[in-house]
Design an enzyme around this catalytic site. Structure first.
Site, PDB file in Angstrom:
ATOM      1  CG  ASN A  63      -1.900   1.089   1.256  1.00 13.24           C
ATOM      2  OD1 ASN A  63      -1.870   1.975   0.405  1.00 13.24           O
ATOM      3  ND2 ASN A  63      -2.794   1.057   2.221  1.00 13.24           N
TER       4      ASN A  63
ATOM      5  CG  HIS B 167     -13.485   1.655   3.436  1.00 10.22           C
ATOM      6  ND1 HIS B 167     -14.310   2.507   4.144  1.00 10.22           N
ATOM      7  CD2 HIS B 167     -12.235   2.028   3.745  1.00 10.22           C
ATOM      8  CE1 HIS B 167     -13.591   3.341   4.852  1.00 10.22           C
ATOM      9  NE2 HIS B 167     -12.321   3.081   4.617  1.00 10.22           N
TER      10      HIS B 167
ATOM     11  CD  GLU C  80      -9.167  -2.348   4.402  1.00  2.00           C
ATOM     12  OE1 GLU C  80      -8.669  -1.999   5.482  1.00  2.00           O
ATOM     13  OE2 GLU C  80      -9.591  -1.539   3.562  1.00  2.00           O
TER      14      GLU C  80
ATOM     15  NE  ARG D  84      -6.620   0.330   0.317  1.00  2.00           N
ATOM     16  CZ  ARG D  84      -7.037   0.700   1.502  1.00  2.00           C
ATOM     17  NH1 ARG D  84      -6.241   0.590   2.534  1.00  2.00           N
ATOM     18  NH2 ARG D  84      -8.249   1.178   1.649  1.00  2.00           N
TER      19      ARG D  84
ATOM     20  NE  ARG E 152     -11.493  10.991   4.903  1.00  2.00           N
ATOM     21  CZ  ARG E 152     -11.347   9.705   4.624  1.00  2.00           C
ATOM     22  NH1 ARG E 152     -12.351   9.006   4.136  1.00  2.00           N
ATOM     23  NH2 ARG E 152     -10.184   9.113   4.793  1.00  2.00           N
TER      24      ARG E 152
END
Ligand code: ADP
Length: 410
Positions: free
Chosen positions: A7, A183, A387, A94, A244
């Site tokens: 990632n 996601h 993940e 990713r 956020r």
């Protein structure tokens, strides 16, 4: 052989090494502060005794290329003790935004890189560093296949009524303005784990998956496919997150800009970095917020209330979208660990057949845990997300399928 999941962020690289045969995690690490004189690499490897041994090294790292060289060198010096031969079967990357071009993981070639580059305007903060990681590893190891696994791909099954915004249609046709969702690997992996736990094929399950971490999103999964999700064109829409704001009257940025004289770019940054839990109570770490709330801090209490109320509204909306819900799944750092958030999000939903068992909820610790009461029509599950393992699994599948097609059976 091994599969390495990467990632690659703007100033950091996260990596994890898995055994090809059983997807055991053998090595994991994080290189931070790329571009500085004191880049820091934290590298953990599995020992023969089955424990994790940690190494921390600091050195100047000018760019991602040096970063990858650094971490590959440390990984070679401190390999995992495991019977799996050390060769690399593939790199799984990713990639945050796959737009409408990618519905599935793909083997990366020049054309795929060109198409990921075309999507940079949709993910200016993420796709460029994802591409750097891909280009550096392709150059360093030209013989090893690289696979791109997209955060958006799982949600490409959303129907038009869910993915369109009610905006002039040329904004979609000319500028690709629509909802994409993110996601994806997390929603997909917990949906699969739920199907194993419940002993029913994904094709027969309707689920609401709640990924609650620093970023947070909810997804309605029908028969194993995403039919709606809370994040949109960007990861700003939907649930309240660490920093956020999530859903907002679209007039707010313009009003604030007129009132304060601040440019829209600054307001965009406020909505992404200064809002959410942090905006409400000054903190974005849920553990700390819960501690403050327990001490009587009214702003921390309000932050938790608002966070859970937004989740509850999405549960209601997705219940309506799905028509029938077999299970609600909590995952992510908050979803897996905060009994309080799970309890408040499900409170008062008895009428929908969603009934939490308080004792089970408080005791949930690790692995897949059922926290609904016996008389709850809808199962409520806590499932740890993974993940990276999901990216490893999809990388292996994609390489095997491609090799098979070419007639080179592994
Ligand atoms: P990311 O989205 O960066 O992967 P994580 O999934 O690790 O984030 O989630 C981070 C969030 O999980 C933080 O808000 C953190 O406070 C919260 N969290 C972790 N452990 C607990 C806990 N025991 N109780 C409540 N919240 C927790």
């Amino acid at each position: 052989m091994r599969v390495i999941v990467v990632n690659s962020g703007s100033s950091s690289i996260k990596y994890q090494v898995f055994a090809l045969d059983d997807c055991t995690s053998l090595v994991e690490g994080l290189l931070e502060r790329i571009g500085t004189r004191d880049a820091r690499l934290k590298h953990r490897r599995l020992t023969e005794a089955g424990d994790w041994e940690e190494f921390v090294e600091t050195r100047p790292v000018a760019d991602h290329r040096e970063g990858f060289q650094f971490l590959l060198e440390v990984a070679a010096r401190h390999p995992a003790a495991h019977a799996t031969p050390a060769g690399v079967f593939g790199f799984g990357h990713r990639v945050v935004h796959g737009g409408e071009a990618f519905r599935d993981p793909v083997i990366i070639d020049d054309e795929v890189i060109r198409r990921i580059k075309d999507l940079i305007p949709l993910a200016p903060l993420h796709n460029p560093s994802n591409i750097v990681g891909i280009e550096v590893l392709r150059a360093l190891h030209p013989d090893v296949p690289n696979v791109a696994v997209f955060d958006t791909a799982f949600h490409q099954s959303m129907p038009p009524k869910a993915f369109h915004y009610a905006l002039p249609r040329e904004l979609y046709h000319q500028h690709h303005v629509r909802r994409y969702g993110f996601h994806g690997s997390s929603h997909q992996v917990v949906a699969r784990a739920a199907s194993i736990h419940l002993g029913l094929p994904t094709s027969r399950l309707n689920l609401i998956t709640l990924h609650l971490g620093n970023g947070a999103s909810a997804t309605a999964v029908q028969g194993g496919r995403s039919i709606d999700t809370s994040m949109g064109l960007t990861p700003l829409e939907g649930l309240i997150m660490g920093t956020r704001c999530g859903d907002l009257d679209p007039a707010v940025p313009f009003y604030v800009s007129r009132k304060t004289g601040r440019p829209l770019e600054e307001i965009e940054s406020i909505l992404n970095k200064e809002s959410g839990l942090k905006g409400i109570c000054g903190l974005n770490d849920m553990r700390e917020i819960q501690r403050r709330a327990d001490e009587g801090d009214a702003e921390a209490q309000l932050a938790i209330e608002m966070f859970c109320y937004r989740i509850k509204k999405y549960i209601g909306a997705y219940y309506a979208a799905l028509g029938r819900v077999d299970a609600i799944i909590f995952t992510g750092g908050i979803g897996e660990n905060s009994a309080r958030v799970r309890k408040e999000s499900c409170a008062g939903l008895n009428g929908l057949g969603i009934i939490l068992d308080d004792a089970r909820n408080e005791q949930a610790s690790s692995g897949v845990v059922e926290i609904s009461s016996e008389d709850s029509k809808v199962k409520i599950l806590v499932i740890p997300t993974d993940e990276e393992r999901e990216i490893a699994r999809q990388t292996i599948e994609t390489i095997r399928r491609a090799t098979h097609k070419k007639g080179h059976l592994p």
